[in-house]
Design a protein around this motif. Structure first.
Motif, mmCIF file in Angstrom:
data_model
loop_
_atom_site.group_PDB
_atom_site.id
_atom_site.type_symbol
_atom_site.label_atom_id
_atom_site.label_comp_id
_atom_site.label_asym_id
_atom_site.label_seq_id
_atom_site.Cartn_x
_atom_site.Cartn_y
_atom_site.Cartn_z
ATOM 1 N N LEU A 63 -0.774 0.542 6.364
ATOM 2 C CA LEU A 63 -2.373 0.553 6.028
ATOM 3 C C LEU A 63 -2.409 1.744 5.362
ATOM 4 C CD1 LEU A 63 -4.051 -0.737 9.285
ATOM 5 C CD2 LEU A 63 -3.173 -2.160 7.453
ATOM 6 N N GLY A 64 -1.554 2.706 5.306
ATOM 7 C CA GLY A 64 -1.905 3.987 4.637
ATOM 8 C C GLY A 64 -2.589 4.819 5.404
ATOM 9 N N GLY A 81 -7.236 -9.638 6.976
ATOM 10 C CA GLY A 81 -7.380 -9.416 8.521
ATOM 11 C C GLY A 81 -7.137 -8.036 8.972
ATOM 12 N N PHE A 82 -7.389 -7.208 7.700
ATOM 13 C CA PHE A 82 -7.407 -5.709 8.164
ATOM 14 C C PHE A 82 -8.880 -5.125 8.124
ATOM 15 C CE2 PHE A 82 -3.356 -5.688 5.870
ATOM 16 C CZ PHE A 82 -2.702 -5.835 6.921
ATOM 17 N N ILE A 83 -9.780 -5.707 7.762
ATOM 18 C CA ILE A 83 -11.352 -5.154 7.997
ATOM 19 C C ILE A 83 -12.152 -6.547 8.365
ATOM 20 C CG2 ILE A 83 -13.430 -4.612 6.354
ATOM 21 C CD1 ILE A 83 -11.763 -3.067 4.950
ATOM 22 N N THR A 84 -13.178 -5.973 9.004
ATOM 23 C CA THR A 84 -14.153 -7.264 9.612
ATOM 24 C C THR A 84 -15.451 -6.606 9.295
ATOM 25 O OG1 THR A 84 -14.494 -8.556 11.585
ATOM 26 C CG2 THR A 84 -14.151 -6.052 12.016
ATOM 27 N N GLU A 85 -16.445 -7.517 9.302
ATOM 28 C CA GLU A 85 -17.809 -7.357 9.137
ATOM 29 C C GLU A 85 -18.365 -7.369 10.496
ATOM 30 O OE1 GLU A 85 -19.608 -10.277 6.528
ATOM 31 O OE2 GLU A 85 -19.302 -9.083 5.035
ATOM 32 N N LYS A 86 -19.380 -6.336 10.857
ATOM 33 C CA LYS A 86 -19.594 -5.939 12.132
ATOM 34 C C LYS A 86 -21.205 -6.406 12.318
ATOM 35 C CE LYS A 86 -17.503 -3.932 14.574
ATOM 36 N NZ LYS A 86 -16.378 -4.088 15.563
ATOM 37 N N GLY A 87 -21.781 -6.922 11.244
ATOM 38 C CA GLY A 87 -23.281 -7.254 11.269
ATOM 39 C C GLY A 87 -23.876 -6.328 10.633
ATOM 40 N N LEU A 123 0.881 -1.338 -0.010
ATOM 41 C CA LEU A 123 0.080 0.054 0.092
ATOM 42 C C LEU A 123 0.973 1.119 0.065
ATOM 43 C CD1 LEU A 123 -2.447 -0.907 2.832
ATOM 44 C CD2 LEU A 123 -2.914 -1.186 0.075
ATOM 45 N N PRO A 124 0.466 2.385 -0.824
ATOM 46 C CA PRO A 124 1.186 3.538 -0.740
ATOM 47 C C PRO A 124 0.473 3.950 0.805
ATOM 48 C CG PRO A 124 0.150 3.420 -2.893
ATOM 49 C CD PRO A 124 -0.467 2.162 -2.253
ATOM 50 N N ALA A 125 1.550 4.955 1.234
ATOM 51 C CA ALA A 125 1.130 5.392 2.647
ATOM 52 C C ALA A 125 0.559 6.661 2.421
ATOM 53 C CB ALA A 125 2.441 5.683 3.652
ATOM 54 N N THR A 126 -0.639 6.950 1.902
ATOM 55 C CA THR A 126 -1.482 8.007 1.901
ATOM 56 C C THR A 126 -2.112 8.526 3.188
ATOM 57 O OG1 THR A 126 -3.456 6.632 1.342
ATOM 58 C CG2 THR A 126 -1.947 7.758 -0.456
ATOM 59 N N GLY A 127 -2.619 9.718 3.189
ATOM 60 C CA GLY A 127 -3.282 10.121 4.524
ATOM 61 C C GLY A 127 -4.236 11.214 4.377
ATOM 62 N N ARG A 150 -4.143 0.099 -7.068
ATOM 63 C CA ARG A 150 -4.845 -0.977 -6.222
ATOM 64 C C ARG A 150 -4.348 -0.627 -4.900
ATOM 65 N NH1 ARG A 150 -8.282 -4.749 -6.895
ATOM 66 N NH2 ARG A 150 -8.685 -6.291 -5.415
ATOM 67 N N GLY A 151 -3.198 -0.444 -4.702
ATOM 68 C CA GLY A 151 -2.639 -0.007 -3.228
ATOM 69 C C GLY A 151 -3.183 1.127 -2.809
ATOM 70 N N HIS A 152 -3.363 2.054 -3.677
ATOM 71 C CA HIS A 152 -3.765 3.415 -3.270
ATOM 72 C C HIS A 152 -5.343 3.353 -2.789
ATOM 73 C CE1 HIS A 152 -5.039 7.582 -3.423
ATOM 74 N NE2 HIS A 152 -6.194 7.193 -4.125
ATOM 75 N N ASN A 153 -6.040 2.300 -3.634
ATOM 76 C CA ASN A 153 -7.517 2.302 -3.114
ATOM 77 C C ASN A 153 -7.671 1.642 -1.961
ATOM 78 O OD1 ASN A 153 -8.186 4.035 -5.664
ATOM 79 N ND2 ASN A 153 -8.530 2.382 -6.793
ATOM 80 N N ARG A 154 -7.078 0.622 -1.874
ATOM 81 C CA ARG A 154 -6.769 -0.083 -0.595
ATOM 82 C C ARG A 154 -6.654 0.977 0.744
ATOM 83 N NH1 ARG A 154 -5.217 -5.865 0.208
ATOM 84 N NH2 ARG A 154 -3.814 -5.015 1.857
ATOM 85 N N SER A 155 -5.749 1.623 0.514
ATOM 86 C CA SER A 155 -5.481 2.672 1.452
ATOM 87 C C SER A 155 -6.551 3.604 1.499
ATOM 88 C CB SER A 155 -4.142 3.324 1.154
ATOM 89 O OG SER A 155 -3.919 4.621 2.184
ATOM 90 N N LEU A 156 -7.303 4.173 0.392
ATOM 91 C CA LEU A 156 -8.207 4.959 0.611
ATOM 92 C C LEU A 156 -9.447 4.573 1.372
ATOM 93 C CD1 LEU A 156 -9.551 7.538 -0.363
ATOM 94 C CD2 LEU A 156 -10.333 6.507 -2.595
ATOM 95 N N VAL A 157 -9.645 2.964 1.178
ATOM 96 C CA VAL A 157 -10.803 2.334 1.822
ATOM 97 C C VAL A 157 -10.503 2.413 3.579
ATOM 98 C CG1 VAL A 157 -11.889 0.053 2.176
ATOM 99 C CG2 VAL A 157 -11.751 1.078 0.058
ATOM 100 N N LEU A 158 -9.164 1.931 3.691
ATOM 101 C CA LEU A 158 -8.953 1.931 5.066
ATOM 102 C C LEU A 158 -8.829 3.312 5.749
ATOM 103 C CD1 LEU A 158 -5.929 -0.717 4.516
ATOM 104 C CD2 LEU A 158 -7.897 -1.058 6.021
ATOM 105 N N GLN A 159 -8.541 4.261 5.046
ATOM 106 C CA GLN A 159 -8.372 5.589 5.709
ATOM 107 C C GLN A 159 -9.881 6.020 6.083
ATOM 108 O OE1 GLN A 159 -5.740 7.362 6.372
ATOM 109 N NE2 GLN A 159 -6.258 9.414 6.174
ATOM 110 N N THR A 160 -10.669 5.732 5.141
ATOM 111 C CA THR A 160 -12.133 6.328 5.109
ATOM 112 C C THR A 160 -12.683 5.445 6.410
ATOM 113 O OG1 THR A 160 -12.281 6.713 3.054
ATOM 114 C CG2 THR A 160 -14.182 6.370 4.078
#
Length: 399
Positions: free
Chosen positions: A396-397, A88-94, A25-29, A44-54
């Motif tokens: 995780l970016g 293992g970085f995202i989980t479903e919460k229900g 992942l690029p380390a975006t902020g 793809r790495g950027h968009n993964r970071s974008l999802v995690l950041q959001t």
């Protein structure tokens, strides 16, 4: 993935030691997603970071919410979320609670409890402090070890502390962040840290090899300003002044760290403040900011005064000297916020107010009279939490 998604955002701004496979992942902020083109191989790495950041800052939301927030298509979001769940970085919460008819949406969030981060602060005079932190920067365990009397023992002490914290983590360790005094380059090499006996020492590389985990090393004040930005609600243009045995600062402009061409940005401790002489500094010069403001120097001068008014004058003088040192920085970079980190009994109140007054009289009033000077609310944990942000950004970016 659409062409607009490839071009949305910016490229990586994080760093990692070449021997450490931190992430793809690029380390975006928050402020690091500009208008620069993202190359297809990085998208793809950027968009993964974008999802995690959001998710990290906004909290749990549905896949449809994520699509709206990020501007990515629902197909892309579905694909990325599935991948991040597998990693293992995202989980479903229900399901979301909803009174509307139909099947409720499933919420997803960063798996905030599935990993731990190890943070280590080497800036103390007497002890090194280590902690196990959650992804939200909460400290769940802490260890302290005495600062070795012999510089030759420092490295082994740091390795032993890190190993003990990793062993206590109970969850997979995402990485190890270390804040240390000294001038540190962007590869984690300590160019100079006299108090620790390191010159041109590849601390990051040595620790990666010894610990077998991702390691990030930065100057302690640079780590601290990251914590203030991510966890302390600081603005995107902020200078953090860290006062302890010495005086240093960390600087963000537009949310991005400024390290300088020789990685020595923020080294304000040995700026001479005033032309009226002053105390002798350990560096050999007279009147350095550190000689006025460091905790040992300031405490020694206060100890010589028993009268409250005289003690107040000592604090006012130190605060004015700090304002003199900071005024050119505020004027040149148009900063809106100065954060002080150190003993509040010394820095808060009289000293901080004197700093504000000095800034107001030495900068362009219509633009800089509103500069805020405040204490951090994070206390002694600020470097530990900043070390955690270093890992979050690299792995995780997220910032």
């Amino acid at each position: 993935m659409t062409a607009s998604e490839v071009q949305r955002g910016s490229s990586s701004s994080g760093s990692a030691h070449p021997r450490t496979d931190l992430t793809s992942l690029p380390a975006t902020g928050r402020a690091r997603r500009g208008a620069a083109k993202v190359l297809p191989e990085h998208a793809r790495g950027h968009n993964r970071s974008l999802v995690l950041q959001t998710l990290f800052h906004a909290g749990a939301m549905s896949r449809a919410d994520l699509s709206r927030e990020t501007g990515l298509t629902r197909v892309t979001i579905s694909d990325l979320v599935a991948e991040l769940i597998t990693d293992g970085f995202i989980t479903e919460k229900g399901p979301r609670e909803s009174a509307r008819p139909g099947k409720p949406a499933i919420l997803v969030d960063v798996d905030r409890t599935g990993h731990r981060i190890v943070g280590i602060d080497l800036s103390g005079n007497d002890v090194f402090i280590g902690a196990i932190l959650t992804l939200d920067g909460d400290i769940v365990a802490r260890r302290e070890v005495p600062h070795p009397a012999d510089a030759a023992d420092v490295l082994d002490t740091v390795i032993d502390l890190a190993r003990a914290l990793v062993a206590d983590a109970r969850e997979p360790v995402l990485g190890i962040g270390i804040g240390t005094p000294g001038v540190i380059d962007d590869r984690g090499v300590v160019l100079t840290a006299p108090n620790l006996g390191w010159v041109g020492f590849d601390l990051e590389g040595v620790l990666v090899e010894a610990l077998g985990l991702p390691v990030l090393v930065a100057n302690d004040a640079n780590a601290a300003v990251l914590a203030e930005y991510t966890f302390g609600g600081a603005n995107e243009d902020v200078l953090l002044v860290k006062v302890g045995s010495g005086v240093g600062s960390g600087l963000l402009t537009g949310g991005q760290p400024m390290r300088g061409s020789r990685f020595a940005a923020g080294e304000i401790g040995h700026v001479t403040v005033g032309t009226d002489g002053g105390p002798q500094c350990a560096c050999g010069k007279v009147g350095c900011l550190e000689a006025w403001l460091s905790v040992p120097s300031l405490s020694a001068r206060l100890a010589q005064e028993s009268d409250p008014e005289a003690r107040s004058l000592v604090l006012r003088d130190a605060g004015e000297r700090l304002g003199i040192a900071l005024a050119p920085v505020v004027g040149a970079l148009d900063l809106s916020e100065i954060v002080l980190s150190g003993p509040p009994e010394l820095l808060d109140g009289v000293l901080a107010q004197a700093t504000v007054e000095a800034l107001r009289t030495r900068t362009l009033a219509p633009f800089h009279e509103g500069v805020q000077v405040r204490m951090t609310a994070q206390g002694q944990d600020i470097v530990l939490r900043g070390a955690a942000v270093m890992v979050l950004t690299a792995r995780l970016g997220v910032s």
